[in-house]
Design a protein around this motif. Structure first.
Motif, PDB file in Angstrom:
ATOM      1  N   LEU A  33       6.791 -98.498  46.717  1.00  0.00           N
ATOM      2  CA  LEU A  33       8.201 -98.239  45.738  1.00  0.00           C
ATOM      3  C   LEU A  33       7.808 -97.549  44.445  1.00  0.00           C
ATOM      4  N   PHE A  34       6.305 -98.127  44.007  1.00  0.00           N
ATOM      5  CA  PHE A  34       5.864 -97.465  42.766  1.00  0.00           C
ATOM      6  C   PHE A  34       5.382 -96.048  42.989  1.00  0.00           C
ATOM      7  N   GLY A  35       4.937 -95.434  44.070  1.00  0.00           N
ATOM      8  CA  GLY A  35       4.794 -94.093  44.380  1.00  0.00           C
ATOM      9  C   GLY A  35       6.021 -93.363  44.595  1.00  0.00           C
ATOM     10  N   ILE A  36       6.932 -94.010  45.096  1.00  0.00           N
ATOM     11  CA  ILE A  36       8.457 -93.255  45.078  1.00  0.00           C
ATOM     12  C   ILE A  36       8.900 -93.093  43.610  1.00  0.00           C
ATOM     13  N   MET A  87       9.126 -88.173  38.888  1.00  0.00           N
ATOM     14  CA  MET A  87       8.622 -87.550  37.637  1.00  0.00           C
ATOM     15  C   MET A  87       8.332 -85.758  37.725  1.00  0.00           C
ATOM     16  N   PHE A  88       8.266 -85.512  39.111  1.00  0.00           N
ATOM     17  CA  PHE A  88       8.227 -84.231  39.513  1.00  0.00           C
ATOM     18  C   PHE A  88       9.540 -83.419  39.765  1.00  0.00           C
ATOM     19  N   ILE A  89      10.775 -84.119  39.421  1.00  0.00           N
ATOM     20  CA  ILE A  89      12.012 -83.683  39.922  1.00  0.00           C
ATOM     21  C   ILE A  89      12.368 -82.866  38.597  1.00  0.00           C
ATOM     22  N   PRO A  90      12.758 -81.517  38.602  1.00  0.00           N
ATOM     23  CA  PRO A  90      12.928 -80.909  37.378  1.00  0.00           C
ATOM     24  C   PRO A  90      14.467 -81.284  36.681  1.00  0.00           C
ATOM     25  N   THR A 140      18.894 -82.405  37.855  1.00  0.00           N
ATOM     26  CA  THR A 140      19.528 -83.470  37.875  1.00  0.00           C
ATOM     27  C   THR A 140      20.765 -83.373  36.773  1.00  0.00           C
ATOM     28  N   MET A 141      20.741 -82.289  36.157  1.00  0.00           N
ATOM     29  CA  MET A 141      21.518 -82.061  34.801  1.00  0.00           C
ATOM     30  C   MET A 141      23.147 -82.234  35.104  1.00  0.00           C
ATOM     31  N   ILE A 142      23.456 -81.434  36.237  1.00  0.00           N
ATOM     32  CA  ILE A 142      24.813 -81.277  36.487  1.00  0.00           C
ATOM     33  C   ILE A 142      25.237 -82.545  37.311  1.00  0.00           C
TER      34      ILE A 142
END
Length: 274
Positions: free
Chosen positions: A106-109, A114-117, A121-123
């Motif tokens: 779960l820590f790895g997930i 952090m790599f999601i731009p 996720t903004m919209i």
């Protein structure tokens, strides 16, 4: 001169040059902020103002509600920093001091997030906050900080894992619960790392531009970053006033950094506990 001393002097010279390069934009900003308007067009530019015009700062504050925007920014920064420190510490404690099945996976997930731009996720995030009725409030900038951030959790976890586990075991033998061990034993030992997380969170919130731009519509709720942009759009020709306003926005951050510089450097080493 020995070879070792030559290497030391070379390293110092490189560091001094690098420091001057990093400080030059800040110096140029303050130097411009203290000049009179005619002196700005002088070529070559003067390194020190001929006449120190401190009135530029009061004049710049008169062009936009500086104190109101400062109060709004301080409110958001303080609440976000409190939420960030509290939530990240509890999450990092669970990932480092408590053994449970699937913890590392779960820590790895979590780290992978952090790599999601941010544009991805903004919209969806905006739609969620809109359905909750949080648009034109400070909640979208404050509430997420109470749910942790991957980088801060990683930073704190690495620090907490260096604290000897025998300390926690001794506390449990003495009858302390998990919460008491975390609150009374581990938390005081984690102050350097918590200081780093607090400074990073405060700097990120203070300089946050996109969040207030997306969620705040009422000018009375604006932060300094939005106010400075509005100021620049109206007075970009008055470079001395623009630099004076920029100095006022940056100055609190610089003061806070120097106040907690020792704790920040100590926390970044992350290896002092043996």
């Amino acid at each position: 001169m020995t070879r070792t001393k030559k290497s030391m002097w070379l390293a110092r010279i490189v560091l001094v040059v690098a420091c001057l390069l990093f400080l030059s934009p800040f110096y140029w900003m303050i130097n411009t902020a203290l000049k009179e308007a005619p002196e700005l067009s002088v070529f070559p530019p003067t390194l020190v103002p001929k006449i120190w015009k401190w009135e530029n700062f009061t004049e710049a504050m008169g062009y936009f509600p500086f104190w109101r925007y400062l109060g709004n920014t301080v409110l958001i920064t303080v609440l976000s920093t409190i939420g960030s420190v509290a939530s990240n510490f509890v999450i990092a404690y669970g990932f480092s001091r408590i053994h449970w099945k699937g913890r590392d996976a779960l820590f790895g997930i979590m780290l992978a997030t952090m790599f999601i731009p941010f544009p991805v996720t903004m919209i969806p995030t905006f739609i969620i906050f809109a359905k909750l009725g949080w648009i034109n409030t400070y909640l979208p900038m404050i509430v997420p900080s109470f749910f942790g951030a991957a980088f801060s959790v990683f930073l704190l976890r690495q620090f907490l894992m260096q604290i000897p586990f025998e300390i926690s075991e001794a506390a449990r033998v003495d009858g302390a619960s998990e919460f008491q061990t975390m609150w009374r034993i581990i938390l005081p030992l984690s102050k350097p790392a918590l200081s780093v997380v607090a400074i990073f969170s405060a700097l990120g919130t203070w300089n946050n531009f996109l969040g207030p731009l997306l969620y705040l519509q009422d000018e009375k709720l604006y932060t300094l970053s939005i106010g400075l942009t509005a100021f620049r759009s109206q007075h970009d020709v008055d470079m001395n006033l623009l630099m004076a306003a920029s100095t006022l926005v940056v100055l609190p951050v610089v003061v806070v950094f120097f106040m907690f510089q020792k704790a920040f450097v100590e926390g970044m080493t992350l290896g002092s506990i043996k």
